[in-house]
Design a protein around this motif. Structure first.
Motif: not given
Lengths: 267, 206
Positions: A59, A96, A99, A103, A117, A120, A122, A159, A161
């Protein structure tokens, strides 16, 4: 596009190989006025931060990767022959890439859970620089060199999550959140660099930019794992604070708006 | 002439805006009284991503739950959000308490017919507090004590009314003996009425 490049290259070659008596007039006409430039290029990190947490490294390091930048606005006002003040805004879009990487990392870390999720964050812009400072001018044959020293700020994207993890064959769920903790969103930044400009038309030139940026970014990632049944939380902090150094190369166009029209008329 | 046209255009614009933005005022009606008339209970299998009503009734003991379905006598034509109607909804009697009993020996401390509500939690959904300011936020599962259920359903019924209300209660303690378990849910109302429902027999697996 090819035609445009061909015309620019031809024009540059023509100008370089021709001794033009009007050159002196044009040079003096570029002494005092407004130099506007726009360009595109690459930012290359000279140092990268790393902890031992792959998720937060993904990230955060995404913010430090090699990246395209766009200098949409840059204007230098030459109020003296060899001195001007410059205001510049440059940004890099974010793609991105982190991401899917994050994951996969979550799937590897928690193989016995279904993941979702709930959140998130971004930002579209990975990095922005807003700079202000002094610019000067050196003429070398048909090339202009513009050395500059600017100060300003760098804003890095947020960033963040959160994952909801539902255990397989169980009622148990957890929420794992990755929150960016930044004390100074706007990091004070130094920028030293220079542009090489060749004016292939009267007021229009092509520029090659070389810049060095340095700023201190105080930032860490806080990972919170919450047991949603008992609401017990465990926290870990991964520190990414430090001095960041970047080098950037760009190419683009310059346009000079002269304030010395009266001189030209006299000539 | 130009001035008159401008004034006329302004009036037309104002009328149009009014027709788009103004709601018809509600005429006051008597509150619509509804009643909880029946309940059913089913075994829930939560071993996958989301809980479903079990068809086999063979369920992992750690992934077991009970789905409670409450039926109201509200008319089909007025189902939905309360704000969509001019009626005020009101239950004739509110739920006072909900209790879950085991109909078999659960463990050494909880023999047949013991109340084991404390082992169950009501499944609700709420936002992650850390991300309260995030526009992309979504709700996550949260688990509330059963004693909170009566208050939650009371609050919910103020804004939303349905003919069939489904809620899930998840078990967070495995029984000692895994075979042939049944549970009973009792819903006690303030006026003393009790609605009861018994789950189908469930066989647990580890």
């Amino acid at each position: 596009m090819k035609t445009v490049i061909f015309i620019i290259v031809c024009s540059v070659i023509y100008q370089l190989t021709t001794q033009n008596c009007e050159g002196a007039v044009r040079d003096s006409a570029r002494d005092i006025g407004l130099l506007v430039r726009t360009n595109i290029g690459f930012i290359m990190p000279m140092n990268k931060s790393q902890t031992y947490n792959r998720a937060t490294d993904l990230m955060y390091n995404n913010l430090e990767d090699y990246v395209t930048f766009f200098r949409i606005f840059d204007a230098t006002l030459f109020f003296y022959k060899y001195l001007g003040v410059e205001l510049s805004w440059k940004f890099s879009p974010q793609n991105g890439d982190w991401k899917p990487g994050l994951d996969n990392e979550i799937s590897t870390m928690y193989p016995d859970f279904y993941k979702d999720y709930p959140s998130l964050t971004f930002d579209d812009m990975k990095q922005q620089n807003i700079m202000f400072g002094l610019n000067s001018k050196i003429k070398l044959a048909n090339i202009f060199i513009y050395p500059r020293f600017l100060v300003g700020g760098t804003v890095l994207a947020e960033n963040e999550a959160a994952y909801e993890l539902k255990a397989k064959n169980s009622n148990q769920t957890y929420v794992v959140s990755y929150l960016q903790n930044t004390s100074n969103k706007f990091s004070f930044t130094y920028n030293a660099g220079f542009s090489l400009v060749y004016f292939f038309l009267n007021n229009v030139g092509v520029n090659f930019d070389f810049d060095y940026y340095q700023f201190y970014n105080k930032m860490n990632y806080e990972i919170t794992n919450t047991n949603m049944v008992t609401m017990e939380k465990t926290k870990e902090i991964f520190n990414y604070s430090g001095t960041k150094r970047y080098f950037s190369i760009g190419i683009g166009l310059n346009y000079f708006v002269s304030f010395q029209r009266s001189k030209k008329k006299v000539k | 002439m130009k001035k008159i046209i401008n004034i006329f255009a302004g009036i037309v614009f104002f009328v149009l805006m009014q027709s788009f933005t103004c709601e018809e005022p509600c005429q006051i009606h008597e509150p619509m009284i509804y009643k909880y008339i029946a309940i059913t209970t089913d075994n829930l299998d939560n071993n996958k991503e989301y809980q479903i009503v079990s068809e086999t009734n063979i369920i992992y003991s750690k992934a077991y739950g009970i789905r409670l379905t409450l039926y109201t006598d509200i008319h089909d034509s007025v189902l939905g959000y309360k704000k969509d109607y001019c009626y005020d909804f009101s239950a004739d009697d509110s739920i006072r308490v909900i209790k879950i009993f085991t109909l078999n020996d659960f463990d050494s401390e909880h023999p047949k017919d013991s109340e084991i509500s404390e082992f169950f939690r009501f499944l609700d959904y709420s936002e992650v507090p850390e991300f309260a300011s995030n526009v992309n936020r979504r709700s996550v599962r949260t688990y509330l004590p059963i004693k909170d259920y009566s208050e939650i359903i009371k609050q919910e019924s103020k804004t939303f009314i349905r003919k069939k209300i489904e809620d899930d209660f998840l078990l967070f303690k495995s029984p000692q003996n895994l075979q042939n378990h049944q549970f009973r849910i009792d819903i006690e109302f303030y006026k003393g009425r009790i609605l009861s429902g018994t789950t189908p027999i469930v066989n647990f697996i580890e």
